[in-house]
Design a protein around this motif. Structure first.
Motif, PDB file in Angstrom:
ATOM      1  N   GLY A 188       0.818  -1.207   0.000  1.00  0.00           N
ATOM      2  CA  GLY A 188       0.000   0.000   0.000  1.00  0.00           C
ATOM      3  C   GLY A 188       0.848   1.252   0.000  1.00  0.00           C
ATOM      4  N   PRO A 189       0.253   2.414  -0.278  1.00  0.00           N
ATOM      5  CA  PRO A 189       1.021   3.661  -0.321  1.00  0.00           C
ATOM      6  C   PRO A 189       1.517   4.117   1.046  1.00  0.00           C
ATOM      7  N   SER A 190       0.938   3.583   2.137  1.00  0.00           N
ATOM      8  CA  SER A 190       1.361   3.975   3.481  1.00  0.00           C
ATOM      9  C   SER A 190       1.933   2.774   4.222  1.00  0.00           C
ATOM     10  N   LEU A 191       3.070   2.995   4.863  1.00  0.00           N
ATOM     11  CA  LEU A 191       3.739   1.966   5.653  1.00  0.00           C
ATOM     12  C   LEU A 191       3.720   2.406   7.108  1.00  0.00           C
ATOM     13  N   HIS A 192       2.999   1.656   7.944  1.00  0.00           N
ATOM     14  CA  HIS A 192       2.875   1.996   9.362  1.00  0.00           C
ATOM     15  C   HIS A 192       3.826   1.125  10.176  1.00  0.00           C
ATOM     16  N   LEU A 193       4.675   1.786  10.955  1.00  0.00           N
ATOM     17  CA  LEU A 193       5.661   1.082  11.770  1.00  0.00           C
ATOM     18  C   LEU A 193       5.447   1.424  13.234  1.00  0.00           C
TER      19      LEU A 193
END
Length: 277
Positions: A188-193
């Motif tokens: 996806g366009p967003s990577l949540h860490l």
């Protein structure tokens, strides 16, 4: 103007006023991505039972770079075509009531055009094309870039979101994420860490799927290591020390007990000798 001609003119004018198509603002999409073109329409009205009702629309179509979209004009979507010969990349998300939204996937250079919507009903006065159209620009030479929701060095346990984007607007972007050159299992366009750990540190890049030349410049993410991560053996050392202290205490107690027994026996023996003499 003759009465008959005047009547026809008034009917056409009324139809032109009541019918309308509303498009979105111009849209820019990255080659290979998916874009959605929001669109609404209002059909003509006819008199019925003392009032006015909307004409039933039976045909809806989209075309490229044509003012009217009628006759033999090539279409990218037409709901009346049999066996569904429409381009599968063009998906109509609307209906025949008032929604004419169109979605285009896997953008190509040939999709760069002005698209127009046309509706047709059971009367000639219901035929209408929204001539303003919507301009779709396909960006063929775009390098992705990464934006972060947080600035500066991050601490262990915090969270951050990285977004893969371009100056060109897009929808439903599919990208590949990398950390230090190794692919991550996210598209996806967003990577949540988060919660962050020291091993999350590294150089992150993103690349548009199925497209060459869009790899972003590296984005450096630094996570400050906590005390436990700085010395991963601290916990085991503390446990070993505690065990040693317990063993030392037990050993000391045991020595004291043995010493006490020995001292008592010695005293008993001495008393016994004194009594015998």
């Amino acid at each position: 103007m003759e009465p008959k001609s005047s009547c026809c003119f008034m009917l056409l004018l009324a139809a032109a006023v009541s019918q309308r198509v509303i498009y979105s603002d111009p849209v820019c999409g990255v080659r290979g991505s998916t874009v959605t073109l929001p669109c609404t329409f209002t059909p003509n009205t006819v008199a019925q039972d003392g009032g006015e009702v909307l004409v039933e629309i039976t045909r809806v179509l989209w075309c490229q770079n044509h003012q009217i979209c009628s006759g033999s004009t090539p279409t990218v979507y037409d709901n009346t075509l049999r066996n569904n010969p429409n381009n599968p990349r063009y998906r109509y998300l609307g209906d025949t009531k008032g929604n004419c939204t169109l979605q285009i996937s896997g953008l190509k250079e040939e999709d760069d055009a002005t698209l127009r919507f046309r509706m047709e009903g059971n009367t000639p006065l219901s035929f209408w094309t929204g001539q303003t159209g919507v301009r779709l620009t396909v960006d063929d030479e775009t390098r992705m870039k990464i934006l972060s929701s947080r600035d500066g060095e991050l601490e262990r346990g915090e969270a951050v979101a990285l977004t893969c984007t371009t100056e060109c607007s897009f929808h439903q972007l599919e990208v590949t994420w990398f950390r230090d050159g190794h692919a991550l299992p996210y598209n996806g366009p967003s990577l949540h860490l988060g919660p962050l750990k020291a091993e999350d540190s590294g150089n992150y890049t993103c690349d548009l799927k199925n497209t060459v030349g869009t790899l972003s410049h590296p984005f450096s993410l630094n996570v400050e290591a906590g005390e436990e991560e700085q010395n991963p053996h601290t916990g085991s050392v503390d446990t070993l020390l505690a065990v040693r202290l317990v063993l030392f205490s037990l050993h000391t107690v045991l020595i004291i007990i043995v010493a006490s027994i020995v001292i008592r026996r010695t005293c008993v023996c001495k008393k016994a000798e004194q009594v015998s003499h």
